[in-house]
Design a protein around this motif. Sequence first.
Motif, PDB file in Angstrom:
ATOM      1  N   PHE A  46      40.144  15.895  59.589  1.00 56.79           N
ATOM      2  CA  PHE A  46      39.575  17.172  60.018  1.00 56.79           C
ATOM      3  C   PHE A  46      39.433  17.150  61.541  1.00 56.79           C
ATOM      4  N   LEU A  85      38.411  18.769  65.115  1.00 59.88           N
ATOM      5  CA  LEU A  85      37.442  19.731  65.648  1.00 59.88           C
ATOM      6  C   LEU A  85      37.330  19.612  67.161  1.00 59.88           C
ATOM      7  N   THR A  86      37.280  20.756  67.845  1.00 55.79           N
ATOM      8  CA  THR A  86      37.090  20.765  69.299  1.00 55.79           C
ATOM      9  C   THR A  86      35.746  21.425  69.605  1.00 55.79           C
ATOM     10  N   GLU A  87      35.429  21.506  70.898  1.00 53.39           N
ATOM     11  CA  GLU A  87      34.167  22.109  71.370  1.00 53.39           C
ATOM     12  C   GLU A  87      32.974  21.177  71.098  1.00 53.39           C
ATOM     13  N   ALA A 139      30.063  22.241  68.774  1.00 55.02           N
ATOM     14  CA  ALA A 139      30.458  22.256  67.360  1.00 55.02           C
ATOM     15  C   ALA A 139      30.545  20.817  66.837  1.00 55.02           C
ATOM     16  N   TYR A 176      28.227  19.247  63.926  1.00 48.15           N
ATOM     17  CA  TYR A 176      28.922  18.739  62.739  1.00 48.15           C
ATOM     18  C   TYR A 176      28.505  17.299  62.453  1.00 48.15           C
ATOM     19  N   ASP A 190      20.010  26.082  69.155  1.00 44.71           N
ATOM     20  CA  ASP A 190      21.153  26.999  69.209  1.00 44.71           C
ATOM     21  C   ASP A 190      21.050  27.900  70.443  1.00 44.71           C
ATOM     22  N   ILE A 240      24.216  34.163  69.531  1.00 40.67           N
ATOM     23  CA  ILE A 240      24.676  33.167  68.564  1.00 40.67           C
ATOM     24  C   ILE A 240      23.467  32.593  67.817  1.00 40.67           C
ATOM     25  N   ALA A 241      22.424  32.250  68.578  1.00 39.83           N
ATOM     26  CA  ALA A 241      21.216  31.702  67.969  1.00 39.83           C
ATOM     27  C   ALA A 241      20.588  32.723  67.026  1.00 39.83           C
ATOM     28  N   LEU A 250      22.640  33.094  63.732  1.00 40.52           N
ATOM     29  CA  LEU A 250      22.431  31.932  62.863  1.00 40.52           C
ATOM     30  C   LEU A 250      21.042  31.979  62.229  1.00 40.52           C
ATOM     31  N   TYR A 251      20.067  32.384  63.014  1.00 42.83           N
ATOM     32  CA  TYR A 251      18.685  32.481  62.524  1.00 42.83           C
ATOM     33  C   TYR A 251      18.572  33.533  61.425  1.00 42.83           C
ATOM     34  N   TYR A 266      28.375  32.409  57.239  1.00 42.61           N
ATOM     35  CA  TYR A 266      28.180  31.126  57.930  1.00 42.61           C
ATOM     36  C   TYR A 266      28.076  30.069  56.846  1.00 42.61           C
ATOM     37  N   LEU A 281      30.450  22.199  55.440  1.00 41.09           N
ATOM     38  CA  LEU A 281      30.400  21.682  56.809  1.00 41.09           C
ATOM     39  C   LEU A 281      31.627  21.954  57.649  1.00 41.09           C
ATOM     40  N   GLN A 282      32.798  21.794  57.033  1.00 45.79           N
ATOM     41  CA  GLN A 282      34.023  21.981  57.805  1.00 45.79           C
ATOM     42  C   GLN A 282      34.248  23.455  58.142  1.00 45.79           C
ATOM     43  N   ALA A 326      31.822  24.314  60.792  1.00 45.76           N
ATOM     44  CA  ALA A 326      32.224  23.733  62.075  1.00 45.76           C
ATOM     45  C   ALA A 326      33.315  24.568  62.732  1.00 45.76           C
ATOM     46  N   ARG A 327      34.224  25.072  61.931  1.00 43.39           N
ATOM     47  CA  ARG A 327      35.316  25.913  62.430  1.00 43.39           C
ATOM     48  C   ARG A 327      34.737  27.165  63.092  1.00 43.39           C
ATOM     49  N   ASN A 353      31.590  27.446  64.258  1.00 45.14           N
ATOM     50  CA  ASN A 353      30.863  26.991  65.453  1.00 45.14           C
ATOM     51  C   ASN A 353      31.821  26.754  66.614  1.00 45.14           C
ATOM     52  N   GLU A 354      32.995  26.272  66.273  1.00 48.06           N
ATOM     53  CA  GLU A 354      34.012  26.008  67.287  1.00 48.06           C
ATOM     54  C   GLU A 354      34.380  27.310  68.003  1.00 48.06           C
TER      55      GLU A 354
END
Lengths: 228, 238
Positions: free
Chosen positions: A66, A68-70, A73, A77, A100, B68-69, B72-73, B85, B89-90, B93-94, B96-97
């Motif tokens: 998997f 992931l960048t950034e 994030a 993660y 956040d 963004i905060a 998510l809240y 959201y 996890l993956q 994460a995508r 969040n990226e």
Amino acid sequence: MAAGRQVEVYLDLMSQPCRAVHIFLSCAGIPHRVRTVALRKGENRTPEFTKLNPMQKVPVMVDSGFVLTESDAILKYLATRYNVPEHWYPRQPERRARVDEYTAWHHSNTRPHAAKVFMLEVLLPAQSGSQVDEGRLIRALSQLDDTLDKLETMFLRRQAFLCGDDITVADLLAICELMQPLGGGRDVLQGRPQLQRWRSRVQSAISDAFDRAHAILYAVRDRHKAKL
Amino acid sequence: MALELYLDLHSQPCRSVYMFAKKNNIPFEFKKISLLDGEQYGEEFGKITLIRQVPALRDGDFCLAESIAILLYLAEKFKTADFWYPADLQQRARINEYLSWQHTGIRLHGSKVFWLQLLLPKLLGVEVPQDKLDAALEDLDSSLKLIEEKFIQDKPFIAGDHISLADLVAIAEVMQPVGSGLDVFEGRPKLSAWRDRVQAAIGKELFDEAHQMILGGVPVMDVSKMQVLKSKIIRLFL
């Protein structure tokens, strides 16, 4: 191919977000393998790296395939995936929201303003062989000054760390950005006792991971000093 | 006390929060903050957030800035459908990226074009050098290309099969330069198709309502406040 799970991270420790990820992996005790990508040698532009990350940036994390960048994030993660002490990225909604909030604000404030000072004082002159553009530097320092004021009044007011009483991933991101101008011999926290105390607390919380991550930056600082 | 959302729908992140809250039937009190009138610098708003930006949220004693905060809240508090959201996890994460990349990846550029092409010349009467506008348009072009090639790719939405917070945040940013008269969708069939899907998923009525202000042409503003705004914006973008 090595068995066993180990997160792989592609890093250049001259990069602020890379250092934040590096420190976090150490402090949180997450088994990992570092693959160095030397930006100054263009290793981020090789066909191999470009295949991994078409944006040609670091850090990049690979966790069992998997990609992931950034950095924010990646940090979020890792904090969740690896069951690290909760304070890094709290689960309670209001405390999490504070992290956040900072990590979002960071992109348009701490990161660009601190990076610009380093760029003008060290990177650009090194790349072009020219003198530092004093006019631009003065403006960049003024902008950074505003950001430092905001860090003090908006985030550190009445609390030990940026998002509360305990260290979080937000502090890692911020400290690494604020350390960057040190590469040119400039301590941007000079004359700011509140931020200096915060920096000490962060360094205590992180212990040797801090200096390990910053070793390359310190070497750049020393070479820069020697040249002057 | 009901949840309060401090918003100015000229602002992209405000639109994302607005669309999310409305779409999910989250009860809130709309507190209008007019950015052009400098209301974010008022004493009352300063009590909500020292960051002095919109959107901002007040939920009882808890105040929060940064869209963004806030998104998510709200997703967590109101237990919105997983796809916004995901718990996975993956997938999360995508998203969040994208939410991380977009601050400098598109937000900066869309805003700049909107100011340079519309507000500076038409509202504040400032002449914008062509080379500055060209550079901003070029940066925006690269961003839109990256959104298509790296984030949307061949998927219906940024995170995959479903709309998510990433699309909500992206669409508001992509629409901003449209407000200044630039058709960002021309010559970009992939982006257009994505926009259509996002619009359908949000609902055309809500989408149009959220974008009414930005698509309404040159806004009206208090002439006495123009000088201060002018200097600030010139310093920022020119």
